[in-house]
Design a protein around this motif. Sequence first.
Motif, PDB file in Angstrom:
ATOM      1  N   LEU A   1       0.745  -1.172  -0.086  1.00  0.00           N
ATOM      2  CA  LEU A   1      -0.055  -0.081   0.205  1.00  0.00           C
ATOM      3  C   LEU A   1       0.922   1.278   0.139  1.00  0.00           C
ATOM      4  O   LEU A   1       1.772   1.299   1.026  1.00  0.00           O
ATOM      5  CB  LEU A   1      -0.755  -0.022   1.177  1.00  0.00           C
ATOM      6  N   ASP A   2       0.744   2.005  -1.146  1.00  0.00           N
ATOM      7  CA  ASP A   2       1.352   3.275  -1.416  1.00  0.00           C
ATOM      8  C   ASP A   2       0.851   4.357  -1.731  1.00  0.00           C
ATOM      9  O   ASP A   2      -0.275   4.206  -2.148  1.00  0.00           O
ATOM     10  CB  ASP A   2       2.793   2.966  -2.112  1.00  0.00           C
ATOM     11  N   SER A   3       1.416   5.502  -1.246  1.00  0.00           N
ATOM     12  CA  SER A   3       0.913   6.688  -1.972  1.00  0.00           C
ATOM     13  C   SER A   3       1.375   7.190  -3.423  1.00  0.00           C
ATOM     14  O   SER A   3       2.583   6.734  -3.661  1.00  0.00           O
ATOM     15  CB  SER A   3       1.208   8.015  -0.922  1.00  0.00           C
TER      16      SER A   3
ATOM     17  N   SER B   1      -2.836   9.919  -4.603  1.00  0.00           N
ATOM     18  CA  SER B   1      -3.974   8.903  -4.774  1.00  0.00           C
ATOM     19  C   SER B   1      -3.013   7.705  -3.787  1.00  0.00           C
ATOM     20  O   SER B   1      -1.848   7.772  -3.515  1.00  0.00           O
ATOM     21  CB  SER B   1      -4.319   8.498  -5.857  1.00  0.00           C
ATOM     22  N   ILE B   2      -3.887   6.833  -3.489  1.00  0.00           N
ATOM     23  CA  ILE B   2      -3.626   5.770  -2.779  1.00  0.00           C
ATOM     24  C   ILE B   2      -3.556   4.382  -3.511  1.00  0.00           C
ATOM     25  O   ILE B   2      -4.624   4.135  -4.375  1.00  0.00           O
ATOM     26  CB  ILE B   2      -4.280   5.280  -1.403  1.00  0.00           C
TER      27      ILE B   2
ATOM     28  N   LYS C   1      -2.035   1.431   7.826  1.00  0.00           N
ATOM     29  CA  LYS C   1      -1.271   1.897   6.802  1.00  0.00           C
ATOM     30  C   LYS C   1      -2.034   2.812   5.858  1.00  0.00           C
ATOM     31  O   LYS C   1      -1.561   4.106   5.465  1.00  0.00           O
ATOM     32  CB  LYS C   1      -0.394   1.210   6.045  1.00  0.00           C
ATOM     33  N   TYR C   2      -3.275   2.534   5.521  1.00  0.00           N
ATOM     34  CA  TYR C   2      -4.175   3.454   4.811  1.00  0.00           C
ATOM     35  C   TYR C   2      -4.580   4.610   5.676  1.00  0.00           C
ATOM     36  O   TYR C   2      -4.356   5.773   4.920  1.00  0.00           O
ATOM     37  CB  TYR C   2      -5.314   2.390   4.475  1.00  0.00           C
TER      38      TYR C   2
ATOM     39  N   LYS D   1      -3.530   8.155   4.387  1.00  0.00           N
ATOM     40  CA  LYS D   1      -4.519   9.250   4.062  1.00  0.00           C
ATOM     41  C   LYS D   1      -4.297  10.416   4.917  1.00  0.00           C
ATOM     42  O   LYS D   1      -4.535  11.684   4.509  1.00  0.00           O
ATOM     43  CB  LYS D   1      -5.825   8.774   4.437  1.00  0.00           C
ATOM     44  N   ARG D   2      -3.771  10.414   6.308  1.00  0.00           N
ATOM     45  CA  ARG D   2      -3.444  11.585   7.014  1.00  0.00           C
ATOM     46  C   ARG D   2      -2.746  12.405   6.593  1.00  0.00           C
ATOM     47  O   ARG D   2      -2.279  13.544   6.698  1.00  0.00           O
ATOM     48  CB  ARG D   2      -2.922  10.877   8.534  1.00  0.00           C
TER      49      ARG D   2
END
Length: 140
Positions: free
Chosen positions: A53-55, A63-64, A119-120, A124-125
């Motif tokens: 999971l990455d940005s 985006s994620i 991690k999501y 997002k934060r």
Amino acid sequence: MAAPDLLWECVKNSSSFIRKNKNVPTMTAEPGNLTSLNSFKYSGLAGKQVLGLDSKKVGKKESIVLTTRSKRKGRQQRPGTVLVTTGIKKGAKKGPAQLKKIIAETYNRPELLEMALAKYAKIKRSFKKKVALQSVRSKK
């Protein structure tokens, strides 16, 4: 495809993604590694079940992205197409629900769901911007 144990023995100390620092565990920047720790459990290079999971930032748009290993046999032999990326919604309810659905339906390691949700939330934060003090002072 080679056995995951054999692949891990080949890449655990000599991968180009490894990042070593003093007083810190060995980290890795490989795609598909959920925790960025250099271990067989989370490896995106050697593992059969990959979850990352990455940005991703393109211009000003953030985006994620969820990274998994393709299930199609034809993609397994081609390194460029073996990893599949999926966009995850950023909504408060829709994002975690989409993540839970994808992991439950297509991924057979449910113990990583809690890590993925944590991690999501962190990703997002990180998208939130701090309000500049100058704009607050200029209104006075």
